[in-house]
Design a protein around this motif. Structure first.
Motif, mmCIF file in Angstrom:
data_model
loop_
_atom_site.group_PDB
_atom_site.id
_atom_site.type_symbol
_atom_site.label_atom_id
_atom_site.label_comp_id
_atom_site.label_asym_id
_atom_site.label_seq_id
_atom_site.Cartn_x
_atom_site.Cartn_y
_atom_site.Cartn_z
ATOM 1 N N LYS A 149 0.637 -1.247 0.260
ATOM 2 C CA LYS A 149 0.104 0.175 0.213
ATOM 3 C C LYS A 149 1.016 1.389 -0.104
ATOM 4 O O LYS A 149 0.559 2.144 -0.304
ATOM 5 N N THR A 300 -9.470 -4.328 6.430
ATOM 6 C CA THR A 300 -9.189 -3.642 5.259
ATOM 7 C C THR A 300 -8.353 -4.017 3.911
ATOM 8 O O THR A 300 -7.603 -4.318 3.244
ATOM 9 N N GLU A 304 -8.261 -6.398 0.998
ATOM 10 C CA GLU A 304 -7.423 -5.761 -0.327
ATOM 11 C C GLU A 304 -7.029 -7.193 -1.233
ATOM 12 O O GLU A 304 -6.383 -7.440 -2.757
ATOM 13 N N ARG A 309 -9.277 -14.608 -1.179
ATOM 14 C CA ARG A 309 -9.909 -13.127 -1.389
ATOM 15 C C ARG A 309 -11.160 -13.565 0.147
ATOM 16 O O ARG A 309 -11.779 -14.285 -0.266
#
Length: 330
Positions: A149, A300, A304, A309
C-alpha cells in the motif's frame, strides 16, 4: 542468626530479586528480535512478572512463519506478533502449513508497528525503487500488505518491483545493510541504525495509513482458558513495565537496559530509540491498549490483498480483551 536473615531479605528486596521465584509459573514467549521488547526486559528486570506470579523466557524467532507455526502447534505459550498474522492464520491465509486448526486470538495491544520504509543510500524516492527487489518477512502475512500500500501511494504499481522473502526484521536489516536488496520495511529502532549509516528513510506507514495496529500479544484460546492466571499475570507485568519506561525519572536506567540487551547500538542511537519508542505520539501504547481503528485498517488491507479473497470486517472476531481488563482491574 535472626539479624542475618533479615539482612539477607533486605538485600534481596533492594536488588528486586523475587522472593517467591520458585512459585512463579514459567511462560515461553516467542518474539521478534529488537528494541520493541523493551517492556518485557523491564518487567523482567524490575521483578514485575515475578510479582504477578510468572517467569518469562524469551525466544527470538527467525521469521513469522516459524513463530506462528510454533505458537499454533503449542510449542510456545505466548507470542508478540503482528495482529495481521493472527488474522491471516485464523482465516486460512497464513503462509506456513500448520498441523492443527488455529485458535489464536489477540489479548492486548502493543504498538502501531513502528513501520519505516528504508532504502539503500542511492535510492532517494519511491520512484527510484522501480525495477528493484524489496524484502518482506512473508509474502502473504505480517507487514507485506502495508509495504504494498505504501508503494502504491508512492506511485508504483505491483508490476514495478519484486518482493523477496527474507525473514524477520533482524534478517532483513542485515540484508539491507549488505545492500543485497534495495529496500525493506524496518521496525523501529532499526531505522535509526540504518540512517546513521547513510541509508534513506522513505516514509512511515502511519503517515500513509493513519491508524494501524502492529504488534499484539497473542495466544491460543484453549491455552488461555486453561492458564488464565498466567495470562493475566503476563499482561499485568508487561503493563507495569511500560509504566516504568514512561516515567521520565527512569530514562537513564531505561537506556542502560536497552543497551544491555542490544549492545551493538551506540549510546546516541539508543537515546534516539528512546525518543521514538517512548514518544508521546506514536510510541508504545502506554497501557498496551488495543487500537480498534488500527485493527480495522489491518482488516481492510487483508481484504484487499489477502488470498483467498475474503471481506473481513469484524475486528472482535480475533480479539478477547477480558484477560486484559481483569489484569488492569484494581
Amino acid at each position: 542468626m535472626r539479624r542475618a536473615c533479615w539482612l539477607a531479605l533486605a538485600l534481596l528486596a533492594a536488588a528486586r530479586v523475587p522472593l517467591a521465584h520458585a512459585e512463579t509459573r514459567p511462560l515461553e514467549v516467542i518474539v521478534f528480535a529488537g528494541g520493541f521488547n523493551w517492556p518485557i526486559w523491564t518487567a523482567q528486570r524490575q521483578g514485575y512478572f515475578a510479582e504477578a506470579g510468572v517467569s518469562v523466557h524469551l525466544t527470538p524467532t527467525p521469521g513469522s512463519e516459524f513463530q506462528l507455526k510454533s505458537l499454533i502447534e503449542g510449542k510456545f505459550d505466548l507470542g508478540m506478533t503482528a495482529i495481521d498474522n493472527v488474522i491471516a492464520y485464523q482465516e486460512g491465509q497464513g503462509e506456513a502449513q500448520v498441523g492443527v486448526t488455529p485458535d489464536l486470538f489477540a489479548f492486548m495491544g502493543g504498538d502501531n508497528g513502528f513501520l519505516r520504509l528504508v532504502a539503500v543510500p542511492e535510492v532517494k524516492t519511491y520512484i527510484d525503487l522501480k525495477s528493484k527487489e524489496l524484502t518482506v518477512d512473508a509474502r502473504t502475512t505480517g507487514y507485506a500488505f502495508v509495504l504494498e500500500k505504501m508503494l502504491e501511494k508512492g506511485g508504483l504499481a505491483s508490476s514495478d518491483y519484486h518482493l523477496v522473502k527474507a525473514g524477520g526484521v533482524l534478517a532483513r536489516f542485515e540484508d539491507l545493510m549488505q545492500k543485497r536488496h534495495a529496500a525493506t520495511l524496518l521496525l523501529s529502532p532499526f531505522e535509526v541504525q540504518a540512517q546513521a549509516r547513510g541509508f534513506t528513510l522513505l516514509g512511515s506507514a502511519i503517515d500513509v495509513l493513519g491508524h494501524y495496529q502492529g504488534l499484539v500479544g497473542a495466544a491460543r484460546r484453549s491455552w488461555g482458558k486453561e492458564h488464565r492466571a498466567e495470562l493475566i499475570g503476563y499482561i499485568r507485568g508487561y503493563v507495569r513495565g511500560l509504566a516504568w519506561l514512561y516515567e521520565p525519572a527512569n530514562k537513564e536506567a531505561a537506556i542502560a537496559l536497552f543497551r544491555e540487551n542490544l549492545p551493538s547500538v551506540a549510546p546516541e542511537l539508543a537515546e534516539k530509540s528512546y525518543d521514538i519508542l517512548l514518544g508521546r505520539q506514536g510510541g508504545f501504547a502506554p497501557k498496551a491498549e488495543m487500537d480498534l481503528d488500527g485493527v480495522r485498517t489491518v482488516l481492510t488491507l487483508r481484504s484487499e490483498y489477502g488470498e483467498p479473497r475474503k471481506a473481513l470486517t469484524d475486528a472482535a472476531k480475533y480479539i478477547d480483551l477480558d484477560y486484559y481488563q481483569q489484569a488492569l482491574a484494581k
